[in-house]
Design an enzyme around this catalytic site. Structure first.
Site, short mmCIF file in Angstrom:
data_model
loop_
_atom_site.label_atom_id
_atom_site.label_comp_id
_atom_site.label_asym_id
_atom_site.label_seq_id
_atom_site.Cartn_x
_atom_site.Cartn_y
_atom_site.Cartn_z
CB SER A 11 -0.94 0.16 1.21
OG SER A 11 -0.22 0.24 2.33
CE LYS A 12 0.91 7.83 -3.39
NZ LYS A 12 2.32 7.58 -4.28
NE ARG A 13 -3.19 3.16 4.77
CZ ARG A 13 -2.68 2.22 5.89
NH1 ARG A 13 -1.87 2.80 6.76
NH2 ARG A 13 -3.03 0.92 5.80
CE LYS A 14 0.54 -0.96 6.57
NZ LYS A 14 0.44 -2.41 6.81
#
Length: 467
Positions: free
Chosen positions: A236-239
């Site tokens: 995911s882009k968050r991580k």
């Protein structure tokens, strides 16, 4: 085997996810292996996403990877009437109906009855007409199963009773991507749908639409394994970085990225992982794709990228690395000394994992002062053995040596021997004083690219700081 017509059909999101890039590649591999056709289709039924900059965020990374498509791009936003005609056909056949239920009403009925959440076919037999707030829902059969024959996952069965009557036209009159997919795949003669497993749950809905519209033999499906990060959860882009453009900006080269993405869920039969894309295409088979989640390993990507960089012709390397030495460099154009890079280009090529690392090997030769790495200073200067003695000895002797790498080598070696240090330990404080770091290009070949007086100045500054 029928000559395949595959399609890569991303929705515009502002960037191309590495998982989507992997899907594009596997479609491309399959098409090129069998001499088939690659179709690029943009699923922009959402009007907010139908923008040129969103399209470029898909096509430019594909071009960077070297993926060429044979047809398209086709834009679903320009084909709306085809989808609305299909919706009307389903309404006339009784396979779809109008529904005016609000989300609040659906949730309230679920709260009252309990059980499985979701839409309860409340409007299926109300014989409503179109109107404000009305959507069109597909009438899912209550009995039986919908079977998807998947090359990767085998035969996957979905009980129809577990599928709610899903929306195929929104209340604003626009079609949903499910009906658009079915219509486009049929109209474009798509034979293989190769995409991520996160879309597997939409497949029975598309298959039901396909059959209701009388499209005949459906495409062959192949749902690729999920990409996971170090935590073994979906990438995911968050991580972490997941946009393909991020990797380009970090100095990964396209050939290496293609090679690495090919290994995420697929492996060559001979277990040779690093190889030209032409060989990957020759060996590739959808039947060999593994359904287990694929670990996106940054260390392995770095290893493959470094291997590709080392194999570049030197002039090719120089050309590719130029943006990181000019437009993206940490120094100004006035500070850049191209002759320094030229002198160390082959050494840099042999050391870096990415093109973006190149400036860190020579920035100390561009700046007026060496960069400061606190960890290097603490480890080598503060806690290292005889760092003061080494600095004192080299400062004392630097004015008398030949200003060549042999001259500096012999000086450091002799001062080190006087302090009972082998060369590796002896040169460490000199490297940190002059370059700011414990790692970098070979010290003696590179240090003489600075003026003798500048080297002495940096050594004296370091000695003063040590006290």
């Amino acid at each position: 085997m029928t000559t395949p017509r595959v399609r890569f059909a991303p929705a515009p999101t502002g960037f191309l996810h590495v998982g989507s890039a992997r899907s594009a590649l596997f479609n491309w591999f399959h098409a090129r292996h069998h001499g088939g056709t690659m179709v690029l289709r943009i699923e922009d039924t959402n009007a907010e996403l139908a923008k040129p900059e969103f399209y470029d965020a898909i096509t430019e990374p594909l071009k960077w990877l070297g993926i060429d498509w044979d047809e398209g791009p086709y834009y679903q936003s320009q084909r709306t009437q085809l989808y609305l005609d299909a919706v009307q056909q389903l309404l006339e056949s009784g396979d779809a109906y109008f529904c005016d239920c609000s989300r609040d009403a659906i949730d309230a009925r679920h709260k009252e009855r309990g059980g499985k959440p979701g839409y309860d076919a409340f409007c299926a037999d109300r014989d409503l007409s179109d109107g404000e707030g009305a959507v069109v829902r597909f009438r899912v059969p209550r009995e039986g199963t919908t079977v998807v024959d998947d090359v990767v996952r085998g035969q996957v069965e979905f009980a129809n009773r577990d599928l709610e009557d899903f929306v195929i036209r929104r209340s604003n009159g626009t079609p949903v991507f499910l009906v658009a997919n079915a219509v486009d795949d049929a109209e474009m003669g798509i034979t293989h749908v190769v995409r991520g497993e996160d879309l597997l749950n939409t497949t029975p809905k598309v298959r039901l639409l396909w059959d209701a519209l009388g499209f005949g033999e459906p495409p062959t499906y192949a749902h690729l394994p999920l990409l996971v990060g170090e935590d073994r959860k979906k990438l995911s882009k968050r991580k972490s970085s997941v946009a393909l453009s991020d990797f380009e900006a970090q100095g990964y080269i396209p050939e290496a990225m293609v090679n690495y993405l090919a290994l995420l869920g697929w492996g060559p039969p001979d277990d040779v992982e690093i190889r030209p894309v032409s060989e990957i295409i020759e060996l590739f088979s959808l039947e060999d794709v593994n359904k287990a989640p694929a670990f996106f390993d940054m260390k392995k990507l770095g290893h493959i990228n470094a291997s590709y960089i080392r194999d570049l012709e030197i002039n090719d390397f120089k050309e590719r690395v130029q943006p990181w030495l000019t437009d993206r460099a940490p120094w100004t154009s006035e500070q850049y000394r191209p002759e320094v890079f030229e002198a160390l280009a082959e050494i840099i090529q042999s050391k870096v994992r990415t093109l973006a690392e190149a400036p860190s090997f020579i920035d100390w030769l561009m700046f007026d002062d060496a960069p400061t790495d606190e960890k290097s200073w603490e480890k080598t200067m503060v806690n290292g053995k005889a760092s003061r003695e080494m600095l004192d000895g080299v400062i004392a002797g630097i004015g008398d040596v030949d200003w060549t790498h042999e001259g500096m080598y012999n000086l450091v070696l002799s001062v080190g021997e006087a302090n009972e240090l082998k060369l590796g330990k002896a040169q460490a404080p000199i490297r940190v004083a002059v370059t700011g770091r414990t790692v970098g290009p070979p010290l003696f070949e590179s240090i003489v690219l600075l003026d003798r007086g500048e080297v002495r100045r940096r050594l004296e500054i370091a000695r003063t700081q040590l006290g």
